[in-house]
Scaffold this motif. Structure first.
Motif: not given
Lengths: 111, 114
Positions: A54-63, A78-88
């Motif tokens: 595969q080349r890509e996958q999408t889930s909500g605001r994540l690609n 996309a359109a980052s929010q404070p709740g996105d704060s974490a380690t990836y």
């Protein structure tokens, strides 16, 4: 031996910004690549899995995208929010089924 | 449905003691994995099971570490004669099968060796 690198180690952005997290790997012979989120003191939450075909996958605001030939994957938020704060963390799955992890990117989204 | 569960969530032990860490995978998942997360090393793979067998034990840090899985379900990671460098978070994951399948992680066991 597979090596997975995530640079930078930390990132701070204002709320609402679109951002890209990078992941690179040295061995392109992977089954898939998985992106995880880890909150402080918690386990890993799987965000997206991209199979090697595969080349890509999408889930909500994540690609998430995968380019095996160049040994790169990106996670677009996309359109980052404070709740996105974490380690990836990104991790590749090799022939022995084990995940090889990067050291992670600690994201802080400022309100 | 229920996710991967691990027990205990925290374990404090004295150097030289043995500890057992338990993992309950998601029902129906045939593959089970153990990883260790420590400050200096990041996340490292320890061992995986397909059913009850562990084809590759080379990721275990030393012969003080052993793991078993019974009935194709619960797994136990045992650390004998614990050392301070064993202090870490031990994470368990499970998946429907090997290689192509998404791995789902438990909350981990934080081990502190005094």
């Amino acid at each position: 031996k597979q090596e997975v690198t995530q640079i930078p180690a930390a990132l701070s952005v204002p709320e609402g910004e679109n951002l890209v997290l990078n992941c690179s790997f040295t061995d392109s012979a992977i089954y898939n690549l998985q992106w995880f989120r880890q909150d402080p003191g918690k386990g890993l939450t799987s965000l997206l899995l991209i199979q090697s075909s595969q080349r890509e996958q999408t889930s909500g605001r994540l690609n998430a995208s995968l380019d095996k030939s160049s040994g790169r994957s990106t996670l677009y938020i996309a359109a980052s929010q404070p709740g996105d704060s974490a380690t990836y963390l990104c991790a590749s799955t090799g022939a022995n089924s084990k995940l090889t992890f990067g050291k992670g990117i600690t994201l802080s989204v400022r309100p | 449905g229920a996710g991967v569960s691990q027990s205990p969530s925290n374990k404090v032990t004295e150097k030289g003691k043995d500890v057992e860490l338990r993992c309950d995978p998601i029902s129906g998942h045939t593959a089970l994995y153990w990883y260790r997360q420590s400050l200096g090393q990041g996340l490292e793979f320890l061992i995986y099971f397909q059913g009850n067998s562990a084809p590759d034990k080379s990721g275990l840090p030393s012969d003080r570490f052993s793991a078993e899985r019974t009935g194709g379900s619960v797994s136990t990671l045992t650390i004998q004669r614990t050392q301070q460098e064993d202090s870490a978070v031990y994470l368990c994951a499970s998946s429907f099968g090997l290689a192509f399948y998404e791995q789902f992680f438990g909350p981990g066991t934080r081990l502190t060796v005094l």
